[in-house]
Design a protein around this motif. Structure first.
Motif, PDB file in Angstrom:
ATOM      1  N   ASP A   1       0.821  -1.117  -0.013  1.00 51.45           N
ATOM      2  CA  ASP A   1      -0.148   0.158   0.116  1.00 51.45           C
ATOM      3  C   ASP A   1       0.984   1.024  -0.040  1.00 51.45           C
ATOM      4  O   ASP A   1       2.010   1.114  -0.187  1.00 51.45           O
ATOM      5  CB  ASP A   1      -1.186   0.136   1.196  1.00 51.45           C
ATOM      6  N   GLU A   2       0.294   2.406   0.254  1.00 50.74           N
ATOM      7  CA  GLU A   2       1.043   3.682  -0.179  1.00 50.74           C
ATOM      8  C   GLU A   2       2.282   3.630   1.249  1.00 50.74           C
ATOM      9  O   GLU A   2       2.892   4.801   0.963  1.00 50.74           O
ATOM     10  CB  GLU A   2       0.052   4.776   0.125  1.00 50.74           C
ATOM     11  N   SER A   3       2.140   3.171   2.255  1.00 48.21           N
ATOM     12  CA  SER A   3       3.181   3.111   3.160  1.00 48.21           C
ATOM     13  C   SER A   3       4.622   2.493   2.751  1.00 48.21           C
ATOM     14  O   SER A   3       5.405   2.576   3.470  1.00 48.21           O
ATOM     15  CB  SER A   3       2.700   2.760   4.500  1.00 48.21           C
TER      16      SER A   3
ATOM     17  N   THR B   1      -0.984  10.477  -7.818  1.00 49.95           N
ATOM     18  CA  THR B   1      -1.821   9.043  -8.007  1.00 49.95           C
ATOM     19  C   THR B   1      -1.018   8.151  -8.729  1.00 49.95           C
ATOM     20  O   THR B   1      -0.612   8.232  -9.782  1.00 49.95           O
ATOM     21  CB  THR B   1      -3.137   9.457  -9.091  1.00 49.95           C
TER      22      THR B   1
ATOM     23  N   CYS C   1     -10.384  12.729  -6.120  1.00 49.74           N
ATOM     24  CA  CYS C   1      -9.370  13.448  -5.381  1.00 49.74           C
ATOM     25  C   CYS C   1      -9.233  14.720  -5.378  1.00 49.74           C
ATOM     26  O   CYS C   1      -8.910  15.560  -4.595  1.00 49.74           O
ATOM     27  CB  CYS C   1      -8.047  12.755  -5.692  1.00 49.74           C
TER      28      CYS C   1
ATOM     29  N   ASP D   1      -9.497  15.565   1.920  1.00 45.95           N
ATOM     30  CA  ASP D   1      -8.690  14.871   2.620  1.00 45.95           C
ATOM     31  C   ASP D   1      -7.901  13.928   1.858  1.00 45.95           C
ATOM     32  O   ASP D   1      -7.064  13.188   2.522  1.00 45.95           O
ATOM     33  CB  ASP D   1      -9.776  13.850   3.573  1.00 45.95           C
ATOM     34  N   ALA D   2      -7.943  14.016   0.670  1.00 43.70           N
ATOM     35  CA  ALA D   2      -7.025  13.397  -0.176  1.00 43.70           C
ATOM     36  C   ALA D   2      -5.646  14.098  -0.470  1.00 43.70           C
ATOM     37  O   ALA D   2      -5.617  15.114  -0.806  1.00 43.70           O
ATOM     38  CB  ALA D   2      -7.621  12.930  -1.492  1.00 43.70           C
TER      39      ALA D   2
ATOM     40  N   VAL E   1      -1.388   8.120  -3.570  1.00 42.06           N
ATOM     41  CA  VAL E   1      -2.888   7.187  -3.433  1.00 42.06           C
ATOM     42  C   VAL E   1      -2.456   6.328  -4.639  1.00 42.06           C
ATOM     43  O   VAL E   1      -2.483   6.823  -5.796  1.00 42.06           O
ATOM     44  CB  VAL E   1      -3.963   8.402  -3.958  1.00 42.06           C
TER      45      VAL E   1
ATOM     46  N   ARG F   1      -5.352   3.742   0.439  1.00 39.29           N
ATOM     47  CA  ARG F   1      -5.873   5.253   0.956  1.00 39.29           C
ATOM     48  C   ARG F   1      -7.225   5.521   0.280  1.00 39.29           C
ATOM     49  O   ARG F   1      -7.940   6.248   0.736  1.00 39.29           O
ATOM     50  CB  ARG F   1      -4.802   6.080   0.508  1.00 39.29           C
TER      51      ARG F   1
ATOM     52  N   GLU G   1      -9.896   4.073   2.061  1.00 34.27           N
ATOM     53  CA  GLU G   1      -9.956   4.933   3.375  1.00 34.27           C
ATOM     54  C   GLU G   1     -10.707   5.984   3.020  1.00 34.27           C
ATOM     55  O   GLU G   1     -11.593   6.356   3.971  1.00 34.27           O
ATOM     56  CB  GLU G   1      -8.676   5.278   4.202  1.00 34.27           C
ATOM     57  N   LEU G   2     -10.759   6.677   2.031  1.00 32.75           N
ATOM     58  CA  LEU G   2     -11.191   7.996   1.917  1.00 32.75           C
ATOM     59  C   LEU G   2     -12.661   7.713   1.390  1.00 32.75           C
ATOM     60  O   LEU G   2     -13.568   8.737   1.126  1.00 32.75           O
ATOM     61  CB  LEU G   2     -10.543   8.716   0.756  1.00 32.75           C
TER      62      LEU G   2
END
Length: 308
Positions: free
Chosen positions: A134-136, A168, A218, A223-224, A228, A283, A286-287
């Motif tokens: 994921d993004e992490s 993105t 987005c 919050d974006a 992502v 992400r 989550e959004l």
């Protein structure tokens, strides 16, 4: 909302411009060739020339007063990576983004766009095998990962000046109009398609409608921010993709493509095809983004059933 789109004549750019117009937004396109852009895009799109995106900032009059910018410029990656091609791939992304941000920063606060959605790629992660990323996840260490790291760094620099920035990281886009699927279709329709290099590598696929939908999402979601992943929720292996495509086309899909053949054709670039990433859109989920095509087979059927 007034949205400036660079690379608007490309596969994603054309679809995004159409979707934004359908929502009632005002679209401004930046194109190397303004006349070509006017022919390629809807008459309602305002087209401005950005003659050399790797050598000069975009015209300030096109940016001033816009609410948002979507940056999609990038030399095609799917080519043999000569030294000249590598430089073009890097500069078209890194230099154009740096100059775009310089253009944004040259504007006064009252007319500067508040949002920048800058295209990126799952190539950021490099070869990861079956690991779900994921993004992490950290960046890879290969050529393409290095390009993406520099690309994102230039975009994220705009956040220091109050611009909300989203990068993105887009996967393999499913569309008949271009990209990997368009190259695969002729072979699969002839019944001579099949898994590539053993087929165990993951393909971070995503339907073009979800690329466009997520970018528009987005733009409007405060919050974006930051990276992502723009991929479908269920990445498929290359074998799964091949079998599903064969089933949808009602053609056999079992003829393997050896890694050596790809390497002979594309050289170093073949590495991204034979490795891939199992990237997931943590992400976006989550959004609260709702995918139109979360499943591979419905996505392929929709793409192939649409008129050209």
């Amino acid at each position: 909302m007034r949205v400036v789109v660079t690379g608007a004549t490309g596969m994603i750019g054309r679809s995004l411009a159409s979707a934004l117009l359908a929502r009632g937004e005002e679209v401004v396109a930046l194109s190397r060739d303004a006349e070509r852009g006017r022919h390629a895009l809807d008459d309602r799109v305002q087209v401005h020339a950005w003659g050399n995106p790797v050598a000069e900032p975009p015209p300030s009059d096109a940016l001033a007063g816009a609410d948002a910018v979507v940056h999609l410029i990038g030399e095609p990656v799917a080519q043999r990576w000569t030294g000249e091609a590598k430089e073009a791939i890097r500069e078209s992304r890194v230099a154009s983004t740096r100059l775009l941000v310089q253009g944004l920063m040259s504007l006064s606060d009252d007319v500067r766009p508040a949002v920048l959605v800058s295209q990126s790629a799952t190539g950021y992660y490099g070869p990861r095998g079956s690991e779900s990323v994921d993004e992490s996840a950290p960046a890879g260490s290969d050529f393409l990962a290095g390009v993406v790291v520099g690309w994102e760094r230039e975009a994220l620099a705009a956040s220091a000046h109050g611009v909300r920035v989203v990068v993105t990281r887009t996967g393999v886009v499913l569309s008949r109009e271009g990209g990997a699927l368009a190259k695969m279709l002729p072979f699969f329709r002839l019944g001579i398609g099949g898994p590539v290099a053993g087929g165990r590598q993951y393909v971070p696929w995503v339907h073009l409608d979800d690329v466009v939908g997520a970018m528009a999402f987005c733009l409007g979601n405060h919050d974006a921010t930051g990276p992502v992943n723009l991929t479908a929720p269920a990445p498929a292996t290359n074998t799964e993709l091949s079998k599903t495509l064969g089933r949808v086309l009602k053609r056999p899909a079992f003829l393997p493509v050896p890694a050596l053949a790809l390497k002979a054709l594309y050289g170093e670039m073949a590495q991204i095809v034979v490795t891939g990433q199992r990237a997931v859109p943590a992400r976006l989920e989550e959004l609260g983004y709702h995918f139109r095509y979360p499943g591979l087979e419905p996505a392929l059927r929709d793409v192939l059933d649409r008129p050209s």
